[in-house]
Write an enzyme that holds these catalytic residues in place. Structure first.
Site, PDB file in Angstrom:
ATOM      1  N   GLU A 112       3.414   4.843  -7.635  1.00 44.64           N
ATOM      2  CA  GLU A 112       2.683   4.457  -8.853  1.00 44.64           C
ATOM      3  C   GLU A 112       1.332   5.147  -8.982  1.00 44.64           C
ATOM      4  O   GLU A 112       0.740   5.145 -10.051  1.00 44.64           O
ATOM      5  CB  GLU A 112       2.506   2.938  -8.914  1.00 44.64           C
ATOM      6  CG  GLU A 112       1.504   2.402  -7.922  1.00 44.64           C
ATOM      7  CD  GLU A 112       0.799   1.153  -8.412  1.00 44.64           C
ATOM      8  OE1 GLU A 112       1.153   0.644  -9.462  1.00 44.64           O
ATOM      9  OE2 GLU A 112      -0.130   0.701  -7.715  1.00 44.64           O
ATOM     10  N   ASN A 113       0.826   5.741  -7.884  1.00 44.92           N
ATOM     11  CA  ASN A 113      -0.459   6.445  -7.945  1.00 44.92           C
ATOM     12  C   ASN A 113      -0.317   7.925  -7.626  1.00 44.92           C
ATOM     13  O   ASN A 113      -1.286   8.587  -7.246  1.00 44.92           O
ATOM     14  CB  ASN A 113      -1.447   5.810  -6.960  1.00 44.92           C
ATOM     15  CG  ASN A 113      -1.767   4.376  -7.311  1.00 44.92           C
ATOM     16  OD1 ASN A 113      -2.125   4.072  -8.443  1.00 44.92           O
ATOM     17  ND2 ASN A 113      -1.613   3.484  -6.349  1.00 44.92           N
TER      18      ASN A 113
ATOM     19  N   HIS B 110       4.708  -5.636  -4.565  1.00 45.41           N
ATOM     20  CA  HIS B 110       3.444  -4.963  -4.865  1.00 45.41           C
ATOM     21  C   HIS B 110       2.396  -6.023  -5.178  1.00 45.41           C
ATOM     22  O   HIS B 110       2.346  -6.556  -6.289  1.00 45.41           O
ATOM     23  CB  HIS B 110       3.662  -4.025  -6.057  1.00 45.41           C
ATOM     24  CG  HIS B 110       2.597  -2.995  -6.201  1.00 45.41           C
ATOM     25  ND1 HIS B 110       2.519  -1.883  -5.416  1.00 45.41           N
ATOM     26  CD2 HIS B 110       1.538  -2.910  -7.050  1.00 45.41           C
ATOM     27  CE1 HIS B 110       1.490  -1.146  -5.759  1.00 45.41           C
ATOM     28  NE2 HIS B 110       0.874  -1.760  -6.754  1.00 45.41           N
TER      29      HIS B 110
ATOM     30  N   HIS C  74      -2.991  -0.396   0.033  1.00 44.00           N
ATOM     31  CA  HIS C  74      -3.185   0.947   0.597  1.00 44.00           C
ATOM     32  C   HIS C  74      -3.651   0.935   2.050  1.00 44.00           C
ATOM     33  O   HIS C  74      -3.999   1.986   2.589  1.00 44.00           O
ATOM     34  CB  HIS C  74      -4.173   1.782  -0.234  1.00 44.00           C
ATOM     35  CG  HIS C  74      -3.685   2.126  -1.603  1.00 44.00           C
ATOM     36  ND1 HIS C  74      -4.174   3.194  -2.326  1.00 44.00           N
ATOM     37  CD2 HIS C  74      -2.746   1.560  -2.385  1.00 44.00           C
ATOM     38  CE1 HIS C  74      -3.565   3.245  -3.502  1.00 44.00           C
ATOM     39  NE2 HIS C  74      -2.691   2.250  -3.549  1.00 44.00           N
TER      40      HIS C  74
ATOM     41  N   ASN D   6       1.494  -2.106 -10.654  1.00 45.07           N
ATOM     42  CA  ASN D   6       0.645  -2.375 -11.811  1.00 45.07           C
ATOM     43  C   ASN D   6       0.190  -1.110 -12.548  1.00 45.07           C
ATOM     44  O   ASN D   6      -0.262  -1.173 -13.680  1.00 45.07           O
ATOM     45  CB  ASN D   6      -0.582  -3.193 -11.383  1.00 45.07           C
ATOM     46  CG  ASN D   6      -1.349  -2.553 -10.243  1.00 45.07           C
ATOM     47  OD1 ASN D   6      -0.769  -2.197  -9.213  1.00 45.07           O
ATOM     48  ND2 ASN D   6      -2.650  -2.404 -10.398  1.00 45.07           N
ATOM     49  N   HIS D   7       0.324   0.066 -11.907  1.00 42.74           N
ATOM     50  CA  HIS D   7      -0.100   1.316 -12.572  1.00 42.74           C
ATOM     51  C   HIS D   7       1.060   2.097 -13.196  1.00 42.74           C
ATOM     52  O   HIS D   7       0.885   3.258 -13.578  1.00 42.74           O
ATOM     53  CB  HIS D   7      -0.829   2.216 -11.573  1.00 42.74           C
ATOM     54  CG  HIS D   7      -2.176   1.695 -11.164  1.00 42.74           C
ATOM     55  ND1 HIS D   7      -3.237   1.595 -12.048  1.00 42.74           N
ATOM     56  CD2 HIS D   7      -2.641   1.215  -9.976  1.00 42.74           C
ATOM     57  CE1 HIS D   7      -4.286   1.096 -11.418  1.00 42.74           C
ATOM     58  NE2 HIS D   7      -3.952   0.857 -10.161  1.00 42.74           N
TER      59      HIS D   7
ATOM     60  N   ASP E 117       2.079   3.796  -0.642  1.00 40.72           N
ATOM     61  CA  ASP E 117       1.590   4.349  -1.926  1.00 40.72           C
ATOM     62  C   ASP E 117       1.111   5.795  -1.788  1.00 40.72           C
ATOM     63  O   ASP E 117       0.174   6.076  -1.037  1.00 40.72           O
ATOM     64  CB  ASP E 117       0.418   3.519  -2.460  1.00 40.72           C
ATOM     65  CG  ASP E 117       0.777   2.070  -2.731  1.00 40.72           C
ATOM     66  OD1 ASP E 117       1.431   1.456  -1.871  1.00 40.72           O
ATOM     67  OD2 ASP E 117       0.368   1.549  -3.784  1.00 40.72           O
TER      68      ASP E 117
ATOM     69  N   HIS F  97       0.409  -1.823  -2.369  1.00 41.79           N
ATOM     70  CA  HIS F  97      -0.716  -2.006  -3.305  1.00 41.79           C
ATOM     71  C   HIS F  97      -2.085  -1.986  -2.636  1.00 41.79           C
ATOM     72  O   HIS F  97      -3.018  -1.442  -3.207  1.00 41.79           O
ATOM     73  CB  HIS F  97      -0.589  -3.293  -4.130  1.00 41.79           C
ATOM     74  CG  HIS F  97      -1.749  -3.534  -5.057  1.00 41.79           C
ATOM     75  ND1 HIS F  97      -1.991  -2.758  -6.168  1.00 41.79           N
ATOM     76  CD2 HIS F  97      -2.750  -4.466  -5.033  1.00 41.79           C
ATOM     77  CE1 HIS F  97      -3.088  -3.207  -6.792  1.00 41.79           C
ATOM     78  NE2 HIS F  97      -3.567  -4.228  -6.110  1.00 41.79           N
TER      79      HIS F  97
END
Ligand code: FE2
Length: 266
Positions: free
Chosen positions: A46-47, A155, A182, A74-75, A15, A180
């Protein structure tokens, strides 16, 4: 590192968190592209925009670094501006087990050196937002692409769910890579039937942080239970976490793998 023409060399980057994470990824790719003779680079993004979600400009920036495919989780919809573009972006995927009307695509096929890879993003269901069954979703996708080698970004929060998924598809998926949490795990290995697995690939972001955000923000939330805005940590040393694996183009088997845990700069 010894690399050969009859291999496809793949890097999966954990991530990417915010601008600092992107900067770390840019320099790592420029260093590793030649060193590992990389053919395919996948990254969970996603982040990547301010620590939550992704924007169109950030997506283009990541492709400019040499990333072939961005996965998410999810983000994916956190930055509203990306939502309207998702159906037309062919190198950014969202979890495949979201509702069928969810914007974006859950998987993508990419060909390298004559080998077709099926890259699938799935969302776990333990301590995560509601989604369809990732096992059944993946089974269905697999049946539609029997000629491809599947690489899954799973994830999820729970180790047990990632373990179970990987063993259930051992020998059917080329690789199951968790994202997810991290935090890179130390369980990278080939499962009995040949699938490469790691519970979490880790992250690219600040080392002295709580999974990428300012640690004081996270501590305050846990101490007080009061919702607080999380800021991305921008200071200090940065982590670059990824996994590398290589397949033989004839046998389609994994011939080499290693995880990468680099601490960069100041
Ligand atoms: Fe996530």
């Amino acid at each position: 590192m010894n690399t050969q023409n009859n291999t496809v060399n793949i890097l999966f980057i954990g991530d990417i968190v915010g601008r600092g994470g992107r900067k770390t990824v840019k320099s790592a790719i420029s260093r590793l592209k030649e060193e590992l003779s990389l053919d395919l680079i996948i990254a969970n993004a996603e982040n990547s925009a301010s620590g939550f979600g992704i924007t169109l400009n950030v997506y283009k920036e990541l492709l400019g670094f040499g990333i072939d495919i961005c996965t998410s989780g999810n983000h994916i919809y956190d930055k509203k501006e990306i939502v309207g573009y998702l159906d037309n972006l062919d190198k950014l995927i969202r979890p495949a087990n979201l509702p069928s009307k969810a914007p974006g695509k859950g998987f993508v096929v990419v060909e390298k050196k004559g080998v077709r890879f099926l890259i699938v993003n799935l969302l776990g269901r333990v301590f995560m937002p509601l989604s369809d069954c990732p096992f059944q979703t993946f089974e269905k996708i697999l049946s539609e692409y029997p000629d491809c080698l599947p690489i899954v970004d799973f994830h999820g929060e729970a180790t047990s769910e990632k373990n179970a998924f990987a063993y259930n598809f051992d020998g059917k998926a080329l690789a199951v890579i968790g994202t997810h949490t991290h935090v890179q795990t130390n369980d990278d290995r080939l499962l009995p039937n040949g699938t490469f697995y790691i519970t979490d690939a880790g992250m690219c972001g600040a080392l002295d942080s709580c999974i990428g955000v300012v640690k004081e923000n996270s501590i305050e939330k846990f101490l007080t239970s009061v919702p607080i805005k999380f800021d991305v940590e921008k200071k200090g040393k940065m982590l670059f976490n990824a996994v590398f694996f290589s397949i033989d183009t004839d046998t389609k088997k994994i011939v080499k793998f290693e995880k990468i845990y680099n601490i960069c700069g100041e």
